[in-house]
Design a protein around this motif. Structure first.
Motif, PDB file in Angstrom:
ATOM      1  N   VAL A 121       0.846  -1.192   0.000  1.00 47.70           N
ATOM      2  CA  VAL A 121       0.000   0.000   0.000  1.00 47.70           C
ATOM      3  C   VAL A 121       0.880   1.239   0.000  1.00 47.70           C
ATOM      4  O   VAL A 121       1.827   1.342   0.784  1.00 47.70           O
ATOM      5  N   VAL A 122       0.570   2.183  -0.888  1.00 47.70           N
ATOM      6  CA  VAL A 122       1.269   3.461  -0.960  1.00 47.70           C
ATOM      7  C   VAL A 122       0.252   4.575  -0.763  1.00 47.70           C
ATOM      8  O   VAL A 122      -0.748   4.643  -1.490  1.00 47.70           O
ATOM      9  N   ALA A 155      -5.603   3.564  -7.211  1.00 49.59           N
ATOM     10  CA  ALA A 155      -5.012   2.795  -8.302  1.00 49.59           C
ATOM     11  C   ALA A 155      -4.624   1.409  -7.801  1.00 49.59           C
ATOM     12  O   ALA A 155      -3.845   1.291  -6.854  1.00 49.59           O
ATOM     13  N   ALA A 156      -5.172   0.376  -8.420  1.00 45.79           N
ATOM     14  CA  ALA A 156      -4.840  -1.015  -8.093  1.00 45.79           C
ATOM     15  C   ALA A 156      -4.009  -1.593  -9.236  1.00 45.79           C
ATOM     16  O   ALA A 156      -4.462  -1.619 -10.390  1.00 45.79           O
ATOM     17  N   TYR A 157      -2.797  -2.031  -8.920  1.00 44.02           N
ATOM     18  CA  TYR A 157      -1.860  -2.560  -9.911  1.00 44.02           C
ATOM     19  C   TYR A 157      -1.571  -4.023  -9.598  1.00 44.02           C
ATOM     20  O   TYR A 157      -1.204  -4.362  -8.466  1.00 44.02           O
ATOM     21  N   TYR A 158      -1.711  -4.868 -10.616  1.00 42.81           N
ATOM     22  CA  TYR A 158      -1.449  -6.299 -10.469  1.00 42.81           C
ATOM     23  C   TYR A 158      -0.242  -6.668 -11.325  1.00 42.81           C
ATOM     24  O   TYR A 158      -0.154  -6.282 -12.499  1.00 42.81           O
ATOM     25  N   PRO A 168      -3.893 -10.464  -3.413  1.00 44.28           N
ATOM     26  CA  PRO A 168      -3.304  -9.248  -2.826  1.00 44.28           C
ATOM     27  C   PRO A 168      -1.783  -9.275  -2.769  1.00 44.28           C
ATOM     28  O   PRO A 168      -1.147  -8.213  -2.868  1.00 44.28           O
ATOM     29  N   ASN A 169      -1.182 -10.444  -2.612  1.00 39.70           N
ATOM     30  CA  ASN A 169       0.277 -10.511  -2.553  1.00 39.70           C
ATOM     31  C   ASN A 169       0.925 -10.388  -3.916  1.00 39.70           C
ATOM     32  O   ASN A 169       2.152 -10.453  -4.038  1.00 39.70           O
ATOM     33  N   ASN A 170       0.131 -10.160  -4.974  1.00 34.74           N
ATOM     34  CA  ASN A 170       0.659  -9.858  -6.300  1.00 34.74           C
ATOM     35  C   ASN A 170       0.217  -8.469  -6.744  1.00 34.74           C
ATOM     36  O   ASN A 170       0.171  -8.187  -7.935  1.00 34.74           O
ATOM     37  N   ALA A 171      -0.111  -7.613  -5.777  1.00 35.16           N
ATOM     38  CA  ALA A 171      -0.727  -6.332  -6.114  1.00 35.16           C
ATOM     39  C   ALA A 171      -0.155  -5.191  -5.279  1.00 35.16           C
ATOM     40  O   ALA A 171       0.448  -5.394  -4.221  1.00 35.16           O
ATOM     41  N   VAL A 172      -0.371  -3.984  -5.796  1.00 38.19           N
ATOM     42  CA  VAL A 172      -0.082  -2.741  -5.089  1.00 38.19           C
ATOM     43  C   VAL A 172      -1.322  -1.866  -5.154  1.00 38.19           C
ATOM     44  O   VAL A 172      -1.978  -1.779  -6.198  1.00 38.19           O
ATOM     45  N   LEU A 173      -1.647  -1.244  -4.037  1.00 36.31           N
ATOM     46  CA  LEU A 173      -2.740  -0.279  -3.974  1.00 36.31           C
ATOM     47  C   LEU A 173      -2.137   1.089  -3.672  1.00 36.31           C
ATOM     48  O   LEU A 173      -1.465   1.266  -2.656  1.00 36.31           O
TER      49      LEU A 173
END
Length: 483
Positions: A71-72, A85-88, A241-246
Motif C-alpha cells: 500500500v502506498v 489505483a490497483a496494480y497487479y 493481494p500478494n501480487n498487487a499494489v494499492l
C-alpha cells in the motif's frame, strides 16, 4: 487505454465530471515506510545521504498488509479529489503460452461484476459519485484506477476491494468479452493501415524471448481457446493481494485511509505465486532488417529499434537523455534532420515504451524505438542513412554540457507535468510501479538526482554500446493500397 503516452489497449475512459487537480504541494514532506512480513507498520526512513533531497518532495507512506498487499499513500490537499489505483503484477509478458491476449482479455472481465456489484455497476458507481475511471494492460502489469471526490474515497476502496475478493467469473461473461476483444483486434489492428506497426510488430521482430516477442494483442484462435478454468485459475493466481499494489493519492487523512484499507482488503486471502518468467534477451550482435506488406497503407513506413540498457543503471538514465536529444520534440536531432531539413516526413514519433506507458513503468527488456511514415519518393536506406548520420555526429563530437542541460530541462518538464496532471494518475502510476517493481515507491523523489549524475563521458559510453548498428532492428512497411 488513454493515459500518459500510450495509445492502445484498455478500458474506456469514463468521465462524469471535470476533475481539476493542482500540482503537488511544495510543503509536503516525505515519509517512507518499509514493507514488513507481519502486521502493517510505519517507520520513518530518511532519504539516502548520497543524494541531496530536491526542494520538491512527494509525500510517500509505504507499508504491507499481512496478506501481502503493498500500500502506498500520498496525500495532497490541494484539491478535494482522491485517486485509487490497483496494480497487479501480470501483463503481456507473463500471460500463458497459447493464450496470447489473455492478460488483456482479463482486464475486460474485471468490469463484468463482482461479489456485491452486478455487471456495469462498478462503472455506474463511479459515475454516480461524480468520478472517472480507466483500466489498462501493459507489458508487466494490469492496472485499474478511479478518480472521485474525496468524500467518496471509502466507497471506492470498498468497490475495488470487492473486485479483488470475488470477481464474477462465469461462461456468459467470458464468452461476451472474448467477442469484445476480438472485435477490438479487428477494428484497431486488422482493419487499420499500420494497425500493428510498430507497437506490436517491432517487439516480435527485435526480441527473441517468447515472453517479449509474442503478439500480445492476441491471436484470434488463442482468444477463442481461453476457457472458464483458465479464467478462474488466472484470477486466483494473479489477482491475489500478494501480487498487487494499492496506491491512494489525493485529499485524505492517512490514518483514516489506512483504517479503510485494512477494513476492506485485510481479510482477502493471499495465494501462492508461480516463479517469475525469465525475460532476459541475448545481446544482439548484428543488425536485423524486416519488411512487411500492408494492404491498407498508402505510404511506406519505417521503424527502428535498439535494445535498452537494464532499468536503473547509469546507462538507462543516459539513454533516456539520448531519447530527448534525438527523438523528443521539434528541437530533436531526428525531427530536424528528417522533417525540417529534408522533408522526408511530417513527423517522427517514438521513445522508450512510448506506446504502452513511459520510460519508467516497465520491468524487463525494452526497446528505444522510433518510426515515421514517409514520402513514396524516398528510399528506406535514405532514412536509415540520416539516422546513422545523427547518431554518428553524437558519437564523434560528443555531447557538451549545454546539450545535456537542455535534455534535463525537457525531462524535468515532462516529469512535473506528469506529477501534476488533471487526475493525479501520473503520480499514482509511478508510486505503484516503483512499489511493484522495486519495492521502493519513494524512488519517485530521487529520479531527478539520477539524471544529474549523467556525464558527457557516460553518454559516449552509452552511444557506443546501445546505439551501435549491431543492436538495431529495422522494420519497413510496403504500402499496397492505392493512394
Amino acid at each position: 487505454m488513454r493515459q500518459l503516452n500510450n495509445r492502445r489497449f484498455g478500458w474506456q475512459w469514463v468521465p462524469a465530471m471535470a476533475l481539476a487537480l493542482s500540482a503537488c504541494s511544495h510543503q509536503a514532506t516525505s515519509v517512507v515506510t518499509a514493507p514488513a512480513a507481519g502486521p502493517a507498520t510505519s517507520v520513518a526512513t530518511p532519504p539516502p545521504a548520497a543524494a541531496a533531497s530536491p526542494a520538491f518532495q512527494i509525500p510517500v507512506e509505504y507499508y504491507t498488509l499481512p496478506n501481502g498487499l503493498r500500500v502506498v499513500l500520498s496525500p495532497d490537499h490541494t484539491a478535494p479529489t482522491a485517486t485509487v489505483a490497483a496494480y497487479y503484477a501480470v501483463g503481456f509478458r507473463t500471460e500463458p503460452r497459447n493464450r496470447t491476449g489473455f492478460a488483456h482479455l482479463f482486464e475486460h472481465l474485471m468490469f463484468q461484476g463482482s461479489q456485491n456489484l452486478g455487471k456495469a455497476e462498478f462503472i455506474q458507481l463511479i459515475q454516480k459519485n461524480g468520478g472517472a475511471l480507466n483500466g489498462s494492460t501493459r507489458f508487466d502489469f494490469t492496472n485499474y484506477y478511479e478518480v472521485v471526490p474525496s468524500n467518496k474515497l471509502e466507497t471506492i476502496l470498498w468497490a475495488e476491494a470487492d473486485r479483488m475478493r470475488g470477481l464474477a467469473i462465469n461462461q456468459s461473461n467470458l464468452t461476451n468479452q472474448q467477442g469484445v476483444v476480438k472485435s477490438e483486434v479487428r477494428v484497431n489492428v486488422l482493419n487499420q493501415p499500420y494497425g500493428s506497426f510498430p507497437w506490436i510488430d517491432m517487439p516480435m521482430k527485435a526480441n527473441k524471448n517468447w515472453n517479449n516477442a509474442h503478439n500480445f494483442y492476441g491471436d484470434l484462435k488463442d482468444l477463442d481457446a481461453a476457457n472458464l478454468a483458465d479464467t478462474k485459475t488466472f484470477f486466483k493466481t494473479y489477482y491475489a493481494p500478494n501480487n498487487a499494489v494499492l496506491a491512494v493519492v489525493g485529499d485524505f487523512e492517512p490514518a483514516e485511509a489506512k483504517a479503510w484499507v485494512a477494513k476492506y482488503y485485510g481479510n482477502i486471502p493471499s495465494a501462492p505465486q508461480p516463479p517469475k518468467p525469465d525475460l532476459t534477451e541475448p545481446r544482439q550482435e548484428q543488425e536485423q532488417r524486416f519488411a512487411q506488406d500492408d494492404k491498407l497503407a498508402t505510404k511506406p513506413a519505417l521503424a527502428f529499434a535498439y535494445h535498452m540498457p537494464d532499468r536503473n543503471t547509469p546507462e538507462y538514465y543516459a539513454m533516456i537523455m539520448l531519447d530527448q536529444i534525438l527523438l523528443q520534440g521539434n528541437d530533436s536531432r531526428l525531427y530536424q534532420a528528417l522533417v525540417q531539413k529534408r522533408g522526408y516526413s511530417d513527423a517522427v514519433s517514438g521513445g522508450i515504451n512510448s506506446d504502452l506507458g513511459n520510460q519508467f513503468n516497465y520491468n524487463g527488456p525494452m526497446l528505444w524505438m522510433g518510426s515515421l511514415i514517409y514520402d513514396p519518393t524516398v528510399q528506406a536506406d535514405s532514412v536509415v542513412r540520416v539516422l546513422d548520420q545523427e547518431v554518428g555526429k553524437l558519437a564523434k563530437n560528443g555531447i557538451d554540457q549545454p546539450t545535456l542541460d537542455l535534455a534535463m530541462v525537457k525531462i524535468r518538464s515532462a516529469f512535473y507535468d506528469q506529477m501534476s496532471g488533471s487526475t493525479n494518475f501520473g503520480r499514482a502510476d509511478l508510486l505503484a510501479v516503483f512499489a511493484l517493481f522495486d519495492n521502493d515507491p519513494a524512488r519517485i523523489n530521487r529520479l531527478e538526482a539520477e539524471f544529474h549524475k549523467v556525464t558527457p563521458e557516460l553518454m559516449q559510453k552509452t552511444i557506443r554500446e546501445y546505439l551501435r548498428p549491431g543492436n538495431r532492428t529495422i522494420l519497413t512497411v510496403n504500402p499496397l493500397a492505392k493512394s
